[in-house]
Motif scaffolding. Sequence first.
Motif, short mmCIF file in Angstrom:
data_model
loop_
_atom_site.label_atom_id
_atom_site.label_comp_id
_atom_site.label_asym_id
_atom_site.label_seq_id
_atom_site.Cartn_x
_atom_site.Cartn_y
_atom_site.Cartn_z
N HIS A 191 2.05 24.23 7.79
CA HIS A 191 1.28 24.06 6.56
C HIS A 191 -0.15 23.58 6.82
O HIS A 191 -1.06 23.87 6.03
N HIS A 192 -0.34 22.84 7.91
CA HIS A 192 -1.67 22.27 8.21
C HIS A 192 -1.93 22.40 9.71
O HIS A 192 -1.85 21.40 10.44
N PRO A 193 -2.24 23.60 10.20
CA PRO A 193 -2.45 23.79 11.64
C PRO A 193 -3.52 22.84 12.20
O PRO A 193 -4.55 22.60 11.56
N SER A 194 -3.26 22.30 13.39
CA SER A 194 -4.17 21.34 14.01
C SER A 194 -5.09 22.06 14.99
O SER A 194 -4.63 22.51 16.05
N PRO A 195 -6.39 22.16 14.71
CA PRO A 195 -7.32 22.85 15.62
C PRO A 195 -7.37 22.23 17.01
O PRO A 195 -7.64 22.92 17.99
N SER A 196 -7.11 20.92 17.09
CA SER A 196 -7.21 20.23 18.38
C SER A 196 -6.01 20.43 19.28
O SER A 196 -6.08 20.20 20.49
N LEU A 197 -4.87 20.86 18.72
CA LEU A 197 -3.61 20.88 19.46
C LEU A 197 -3.59 21.97 20.53
O LEU A 197 -3.76 23.15 20.24
N LYS A 198 -3.34 21.55 21.78
CA LYS A 198 -3.28 22.49 22.90
C LYS A 198 -1.86 22.56 23.50
O LYS A 198 -1.44 23.62 23.97
N LYS A 199 -1.16 21.42 23.51
CA LYS A 199 0.19 21.39 24.09
C LYS A 199 1.15 20.65 23.16
O LYS A 199 0.81 19.60 22.59
N LEU A 200 2.34 21.20 23.04
CA LEU A 200 3.36 20.65 22.16
C LEU A 200 4.67 20.55 22.92
O LEU A 200 5.08 21.50 23.58
N PHE A 258 9.10 27.76 10.53
CA PHE A 258 7.81 27.07 10.51
C PHE A 258 7.09 27.16 11.85
O PHE A 258 5.91 26.82 11.94
N ALA A 259 7.79 27.60 12.89
CA ALA A 259 7.21 27.64 14.24
C ALA A 259 6.47 28.94 14.54
O ALA A 259 5.79 29.04 15.56
N VAL A 260 6.57 29.91 13.67
CA VAL A 260 6.10 31.27 13.99
C VAL A 260 4.60 31.36 14.23
O VAL A 260 4.14 32.23 14.99
N ASN A 261 3.81 30.48 13.62
CA ASN A 261 2.36 30.58 13.74
C ASN A 261 1.76 29.61 14.76
O ASN A 261 0.54 29.55 14.91
N ILE A 262 2.59 28.82 15.43
CA ILE A 262 2.07 27.86 16.40
C ILE A 262 1.56 28.59 17.64
O ILE A 262 2.29 29.37 18.25
N THR A 263 0.32 28.34 18.00
CA THR A 263 -0.29 29.00 19.16
C THR A 263 -0.39 28.07 20.37
O THR A 263 -0.65 28.53 21.48
N ALA A 264 -0.21 26.77 20.16
CA ALA A 264 -0.28 25.82 21.28
C ALA A 264 0.81 26.14 22.30
O ALA A 264 1.92 26.56 21.95
N THR A 265 0.51 25.92 23.57
CA THR A 265 1.51 26.07 24.62
C THR A 265 2.61 25.03 24.39
O THR A 265 2.33 23.84 24.25
N THR A 266 3.85 25.50 24.33
CA THR A 266 4.94 24.63 23.90
C THR A 266 6.06 24.57 24.92
O THR A 266 6.43 25.57 25.52
N ASN A 294 4.24 31.19 22.30
CA ASN A 294 3.84 30.73 23.63
C ASN A 294 4.67 29.52 24.04
O ASN A 294 4.14 28.45 24.33
N ALA A 295 5.99 29.71 24.04
CA ALA A 295 6.90 28.58 24.29
C ALA A 295 7.83 28.84 25.45
O ALA A 295 8.24 29.98 25.69
N THR A 296 8.19 27.76 26.15
CA THR A 296 9.16 27.79 27.24
C THR A 296 10.33 26.90 26.85
O THR A 296 10.13 25.77 26.39
N PHE A 297 11.55 27.40 27.04
CA PHE A 297 12.75 26.64 26.73
C PHE A 297 13.43 26.22 28.03
O PHE A 297 13.64 27.05 28.92
N ILE A 298 13.76 24.94 28.13
CA ILE A 298 14.51 24.43 29.27
C ILE A 298 15.79 23.77 28.77
O ILE A 298 15.74 22.82 27.99
N GLU A 299 16.92 24.30 29.20
CA GLU A 299 18.22 23.70 28.88
C GLU A 299 18.55 22.70 29.98
O GLU A 299 18.86 23.09 31.11
#
Length: 279
Positions: free
Chosen positions: A159-168, A218-226, A251-256
Amino acid sequence: MKRFLQKAIPKLYGFYFNLLSLFSQDKAASIALKVFSTPRRGRILEHQREFLNSARQQRITSEDGLYMLYHWKGNGPTVLLNHGWESNAFRWKYLFPDLKRLDLNIIAIDGPAHGNSDGTLFTAIKYSKLIKSTIALYEPEIIISHSVGAMATVYNEYHHPSPSLKKLVLLGSPNSLEVIMRGYQQLLSFNNRVYKGLDALLQKRFGYKIADFKTENFAVNITATTLILHEKSDAIVPVIAGKQIVQKMKNATFIETSTGGHSLHTNENTEHIVNFLKS
């Protein structure tokens, strides 16, 4: 006797909701939501104070009064830490030494009705408003969030994308509110009339039906490396939740992971996080 009461009390709540729904579905749903949203734990304990008092503390206006923000100054990028249900900013002590070694500018908050923050009720949407306010103040380049804190973070970014966000970093994040609510229904044994009342109430109050409130949506538009971490045997939030979320991200990586349970407080997971932040 204590174990008997622990099992009996939820069923008594459910019986009450079922009975009340015969007279007023709306009233039964309203009380059921209040019980669901009221944390039993999460306030500051005595042994937690020393660590939290080592930070500069700032109380910020929220819809419930004031919420608490903790700041450990560093010269590197700013990182925002968001805890989960029935927790508080102390839960980051295990990760704190590694974040300090990276010289990060560390911000942590206590969610609504948790820690030193005001309020009596807690929802992901209510929490997202505190996260939004903190992002506006400190413009973090990194956000690390656990459990419902992760759900609230992703909701806010939608709802409020953060311009500063690079990593999540999302730790043990739930995905489906429906799974959570069905678990609540099973625990208390309330009927589908109460459940349908909850569904209608949530749509009226927050704009979402229960089945539609999903972190993956809600995650579909996140562009930060995750980075998404989830323990394979997590008994609180099954690992399938993390797998569902990562499938919808750009742009996400999943680690189990193999250790840590839902808290993920192990050296294995700290190493994953640190390596991600250094990459």
